[in-house]
Scaffold this motif. Structure first.
Motif, PDB file in Angstrom:
ATOM      1  N   ASP A 247       0.838  -1.207   0.000  1.00  0.00           N
ATOM      2  CA  ASP A 247       0.000   0.000   0.000  1.00  0.00           C
ATOM      3  C   ASP A 247       0.871   1.254   0.000  1.00  0.00           C
ATOM      4  O   ASP A 247       0.619   2.206  -0.747  1.00  0.00           O
ATOM      5  N   SER A 248       1.903   1.244   0.850  1.00  0.00           N
ATOM      6  CA  SER A 248       2.805   2.394   0.899  1.00  0.00           C
ATOM      7  C   SER A 248       3.695   2.445  -0.340  1.00  0.00           C
ATOM      8  O   SER A 248       3.976   3.521  -0.885  1.00  0.00           O
ATOM      9  N   GLY A 249       4.147   1.267  -0.781  1.00  0.00           N
ATOM     10  CA  GLY A 249       5.012   1.222  -1.949  1.00  0.00           C
ATOM     11  C   GLY A 249       4.343   1.747  -3.207  1.00  0.00           C
ATOM     12  O   GLY A 249       4.998   2.342  -4.070  1.00  0.00           O
ATOM     13  N   ARG A 250       3.044   1.535  -3.324  1.00  0.00           N
ATOM     14  CA  ARG A 250       2.321   2.032  -4.500  1.00  0.00           C
ATOM     15  C   ARG A 250       2.339   3.558  -4.560  1.00  0.00           C
ATOM     16  O   ARG A 250       2.353   4.137  -5.653  1.00  0.00           O
ATOM     17  N   LEU A 251       2.343   4.189  -3.416  1.00  0.00           N
ATOM     18  CA  LEU A 251       2.462   5.646  -3.415  1.00  0.00           C
ATOM     19  C   LEU A 251       3.835   6.072  -3.918  1.00  0.00           C
ATOM     20  O   LEU A 251       3.966   7.098  -4.599  1.00  0.00           O
ATOM     21  N   GLY A 252       4.867   5.290  -3.595  1.00  0.00           N
ATOM     22  CA  GLY A 252       6.192   5.593  -4.119  1.00  0.00           C
ATOM     23  C   GLY A 252       6.228   5.508  -5.630  1.00  0.00           C
ATOM     24  O   GLY A 252       6.837   6.350  -6.309  1.00  0.00           O
ATOM     25  N   ILE A 253       5.567   4.499  -6.202  1.00  0.00           N
ATOM     26  CA  ILE A 253       5.514   4.365  -7.658  1.00  0.00           C
ATOM     27  C   ILE A 253       4.754   5.536  -8.265  1.00  0.00           C
ATOM     28  O   ILE A 253       5.141   6.085  -9.312  1.00  0.00           O
ATOM     29  N   ALA A 254       3.664   5.949  -7.628  1.00  0.00           N
ATOM     30  CA  ALA A 254       2.892   7.084  -8.132  1.00  0.00           C
ATOM     31  C   ALA A 254       3.739   8.346  -8.181  1.00  0.00           C
ATOM     32  O   ALA A 254       3.725   9.098  -9.167  1.00  0.00           O
ATOM     33  N   ALA A 255       4.498   8.605  -7.119  1.00  0.00           N
ATOM     34  CA  ALA A 255       5.349   9.793  -7.080  1.00  0.00           C
ATOM     35  C   ALA A 255       6.432   9.729  -8.154  1.00  0.00           C
ATOM     36  O   ALA A 255       6.726  10.726  -8.827  1.00  0.00           O
ATOM     37  N   CYS A 256       7.030   8.557  -8.326  1.00  0.00           N
ATOM     38  CA  CYS A 256       8.043   8.394  -9.374  1.00  0.00           C
ATOM     39  C   CYS A 256       7.436   8.636 -10.750  1.00  0.00           C
ATOM     40  O   CYS A 256       8.065   9.258 -11.625  1.00  0.00           O
ATOM     41  N   ALA A 257       6.219   8.151 -10.965  1.00  0.00           N
ATOM     42  CA  ALA A 257       5.556   8.342 -12.252  1.00  0.00           C
ATOM     43  C   ALA A 257       5.324   9.816 -12.547  1.00  0.00           C
ATOM     44  O   ALA A 257       5.538  10.281 -13.680  1.00  0.00           O
ATOM     45  N   VAL A 258       4.914  10.568 -11.544  1.00  0.00           N
ATOM     46  CA  VAL A 258       4.714  12.000 -11.740  1.00  0.00           C
ATOM     47  C   VAL A 258       6.047  12.685 -12.052  1.00  0.00           C
ATOM     48  O   VAL A 258       6.115  13.597 -12.883  1.00  0.00           O
ATOM     49  N   GLY A 259       7.127  12.238 -11.395  1.00  0.00           N
ATOM     50  CA  GLY A 259       8.438  12.801 -11.692  1.00  0.00           C
ATOM     51  C   GLY A 259       8.846  12.581 -13.138  1.00  0.00           C
ATOM     52  O   GLY A 259       9.345  13.495 -13.817  1.00  0.00           O
ATOM     53  N   GLY A 316      -3.059   8.563   9.764  1.00  0.00           N
ATOM     54  CA  GLY A 316      -3.441   7.278  10.336  1.00  0.00           C
ATOM     55  C   GLY A 316      -4.787   6.776   9.861  1.00  0.00           C
ATOM     56  O   GLY A 316      -5.395   5.902  10.494  1.00  0.00           O
ATOM     57  N   ARG A 317      -5.264   7.283   8.732  1.00  0.00           N
ATOM     58  CA  ARG A 317      -6.563   6.874   8.197  1.00  0.00           C
ATOM     59  C   ARG A 317      -6.370   5.850   7.077  1.00  0.00           C
ATOM     60  O   ARG A 317      -5.292   5.755   6.492  1.00  0.00           O
ATOM     61  N   PRO A 318      -7.393   5.066   6.753  1.00  0.00           N
ATOM     62  CA  PRO A 318      -7.271   4.100   5.658  1.00  0.00           C
ATOM     63  C   PRO A 318      -6.909   4.807   4.353  1.00  0.00           C
ATOM     64  O   PRO A 318      -7.475   5.850   4.023  1.00  0.00           O
ATOM     65  N   PHE A 319      -6.008   4.209   3.590  1.00  0.00           N
ATOM     66  CA  PHE A 319      -5.570   4.855   2.344  1.00  0.00           C
ATOM     67  C   PHE A 319      -5.331   3.859   1.220  1.00  0.00           C
ATOM     68  O   PHE A 319      -4.833   4.234   0.158  1.00  0.00           O
ATOM     69  N   ALA A 320      -5.686   2.585   1.435  1.00  0.00           N
ATOM     70  CA  ALA A 320      -5.401   1.564   0.430  1.00  0.00           C
ATOM     71  C   ALA A 320      -6.074   1.876  -0.904  1.00  0.00           C
ATOM     72  O   ALA A 320      -5.458   1.727  -1.969  1.00  0.00           O
ATOM     73  N   LYS A 321      -7.333   2.299  -0.861  1.00  0.00           N
ATOM     74  CA  LYS A 321      -8.028   2.613  -2.110  1.00  0.00           C
ATOM     75  C   LYS A 321      -7.357   3.774  -2.825  1.00  0.00           C
ATOM     76  O   LYS A 321      -7.114   3.720  -4.035  1.00  0.00           O
ATOM     77  N   GLN A 322      -7.031   4.823  -2.077  1.00  0.00           N
ATOM     78  CA  GLN A 322      -6.403   5.995  -2.685  1.00  0.00           C
ATOM     79  C   GLN A 322      -5.005   5.678  -3.205  1.00  0.00           C
ATOM     80  O   GLN A 322      -4.572   6.231  -4.216  1.00  0.00           O
ATOM     81  N   ALA A 323      -4.283   4.769  -2.512  1.00  0.00           N
ATOM     82  CA  ALA A 323      -2.964   4.373  -2.989  1.00  0.00           C
ATOM     83  C   ALA A 323      -3.072   3.643  -4.318  1.00  0.00           C
ATOM     84  O   ALA A 323      -2.278   3.874  -5.243  1.00  0.00           O
ATOM     85  N   ALA A 324      -4.051   2.749  -4.429  1.00  0.00           N
ATOM     86  CA  ALA A 324      -4.260   2.038  -5.690  1.00  0.00           C
ATOM     87  C   ALA A 324      -4.669   3.008  -6.792  1.00  0.00           C
ATOM     88  O   ALA A 324      -4.207   2.904  -7.937  1.00  0.00           O
ATOM     89  N   MET A 325      -5.533   3.953  -6.468  1.00  0.00           N
ATOM     90  CA  MET A 325      -5.943   4.956  -7.451  1.00  0.00           C
ATOM     91  C   MET A 325      -4.753   5.794  -7.914  1.00  0.00           C
ATOM     92  O   MET A 325      -4.597   6.088  -9.101  1.00  0.00           O
ATOM     93  N   ALA A 326      -3.910   6.194  -6.961  1.00  0.00           N
ATOM     94  CA  ALA A 326      -2.757   7.021  -7.298  1.00  0.00           C
ATOM     95  C   ALA A 326      -1.784   6.259  -8.183  1.00  0.00           C
ATOM     96  O   ALA A 326      -1.284   6.785  -9.182  1.00  0.00           O
ATOM     97  N   LYS A 327      -1.508   5.002  -7.830  1.00  0.00           N
ATOM     98  CA  LYS A 327      -0.591   4.204  -8.641  1.00  0.00           C
ATOM     99  C   LYS A 327      -1.149   4.026 -10.043  1.00  0.00           C
ATOM    100  O   LYS A 327      -0.428   4.159 -11.046  1.00  0.00           O
ATOM    101  N   LEU A 328      -2.421   3.702 -10.159  1.00  0.00           N
ATOM    102  CA  LEU A 328      -3.073   3.505 -11.443  1.00  0.00           C
ATOM    103  C   LEU A 328      -3.046   4.780 -12.285  1.00  0.00           C
ATOM    104  O   LEU A 328      -2.568   4.786 -13.425  1.00  0.00           O
ATOM    105  N   PHE A 329      -3.547   5.860 -11.720  1.00  0.00           N
ATOM    106  CA  PHE A 329      -3.689   7.097 -12.491  1.00  0.00           C
ATOM    107  C   PHE A 329      -2.334   7.689 -12.861  1.00  0.00           C
ATOM    108  O   PHE A 329      -2.104   8.085 -14.005  1.00  0.00           O
ATOM    109  N   CYS A 330      -1.421   7.749 -11.908  1.00  0.00           N
ATOM    110  CA  CYS A 330      -0.137   8.408 -12.153  1.00  0.00           C
ATOM    111  C   CYS A 330       0.709   7.648 -13.170  1.00  0.00           C
ATOM    112  O   CYS A 330       1.362   8.257 -14.021  1.00  0.00           O
TER     113      CYS A 330
END
Length: 390
Positions: A247-259, A316-330
């Motif tokens: 879940d956290s790693g997908r956010l890293g991929i999203a950020a790299c994609a935007v870069g 500290g809130r749930p973010f799995a859905k948003q992480a998947a969305m970010a990885k997908l979209f970015c």
């Protein structure tokens, strides 16, 4: 033309410390990474010296606790650092993301004794980590992994093969998911394996279309002995640990994609404003102006999406859905933006003399790693609609 035109991105950072941190990252990126990025990627050179430098500057430890050598930075800040690094060279940005992922299990599920014993060196001791989940026969179906860990006295013996391992063969430590029980997700356990463990070997790196400077290789575990003190979490908890890390790693991929996308846009704008046809810059033509506008909009939307997911995580809130969305979209945005950047440059964009063709090749892998984008759609759909009926 330089590898990357100056990026004009207004950052919303929570503290003066974070702003100073990002300024430091930009300085290091332009001075130490950018000058040789294209040549080193073409030659397949892995910049280990850059990772040693980043470790010494505390940039491999940003989202972890200072008590164990971390930087105490929120994910909102850490991800923007990844974006800056990936924009200059994806091998570095994605490498930092993978290293951070490889530390996640121990940092969040290890005992205090384990964290004290290993985390300081992992976070700031010049070490480099890798994450071992995928196997030749289990990629998207990660719970079907076959690498086995069998109890032997006060330790474990690991046997099997891991595949598609970033930093495979060069990492100093590996977070390894292995089967210790019955088939399925409940029979998996996590282990911290030293890179020089007896019986551990790496195959020749894969020959890839992009990211040639980042080694990706199979790892073979031929009776690798690991003490029980290097088991992370409880027996059978490994799959839960793996999913939490992803879940956290997908956010890293999203950020790299935007870069990567931002770098491509910067190059496209620089070219379009400098290239003249029919007596004026091609950036004056509406067809190109609209194309550049769409590219910029995708980037801003992707950045907003990954940052919002990061803020949820930091709160500290749930973010799995948003992480998947970010990885997908970015990652989809990065693919489209880099394709469009090649089109803006025309024939020049198709040559290796300009960096956009490399960015396009690199963008493709971001739609595959940390769960393919088809898997992300499954994750999102389950959150929106509910589980599939059987």
């Amino acid at each position: 033309m330089s590898d990357r035109a100056p990026q004009q991105v207004e950052r919303r950072l929570p503290t003066d410390e974070a702003r100073d941190l990002l300024a430091l990252v930009r300085e290091i990126a332009q001075r130490e990474i950018a000058p040789g990025a294209a040549e080193e990627e073409a030659a397949g050179h892995f910049p280990r010296e850059v990772f040693t430098l980043l470790s010494g500057a505390g940039l491999l430890a940003l989202p972890y606790e200072s008590a164990f050598g971390g930087g105490d930075q929120p994910y909102e800040v850490y991800l923007q650092v990844l974006e800056e690094l990936a924009a200059v060279r994806l091998t570095v940005g994605l490498g930092v993301s993978v290293h951070t992922l490889s530390c996640h299990a121990l940092a969040h599920f290890g005992t205090p004794e384990q964290r004290s014993a290993h985390l300081p060196a992992m976070l700031g001791g010049g070490l480099l980590g890798a994450y071992c989940l995928s196997e030749p026969s289990s990629g998207s179906d990660a719970a079907a992994l076959r690498t086995r860990a069998v109890r032997d006295g006060d330790g474990w013996v690991l046997t099997g093969t891991k595949a598609w391992i970033t930093h495979g063969g060069i990492a100093d430590f590996y977070t390894v998911l292995a089967r210790t029980g019955a088939e399925g997700p409940k029979g998996i356990t996590a282990f911290l394996v030293p890179g020089d463990a007896a019986g551990l070997s790496a195959a020749a790196p894969e020959k890839k279309m992009g990211m040639k400077g980042s080694p990706t290789a199979q790892l073979h575990f031929d009776g690798v002995r690991v003490p029980d003190a290097r088991r992370i979490g409880e027996e059978g908890q490994g799959f839960t640990i793996a999913l939490a890390a992803l879940d956290s790693g997908r956010l890293g991929i999203a950020a790299c994609a935007v870069g990567v996308a931002q770098a491509a846009l910067d190059q496209a704008v620089a070219y379009a404003t400098g290239r003249r046809q029919f007596g004026r810059p091609i950036a004056d033509f509406q067809g190109l102006r609209f194309l550049l506008a769409d590219m910029a909009t995708r980037i801003e939307a992707g950045r907003a999406l990954y940052l919002e997911a990061a803020r949820l995580r930091d709160a500290g809130r749930p973010f799995a859905k948003q992480a998947a969305m970010a990885k997908l979209f970015c990652s989809d945005a990065a693919m489209q933006v880099t394709i469009d950047a090649v089109q803006v440059l025309g024939g020049y964009g198709y040559t290796a003399d300009f960096p956009v063709e490399r960015l396009m090749r690199e963008a493709k892998v971001l739609q595959i790693v940390e769960g393919t984008n088809q898997i992300q759609r499954m994750v999102i759909a389950r959150q929106v609609v509910g589980p599939e009926s059987r």
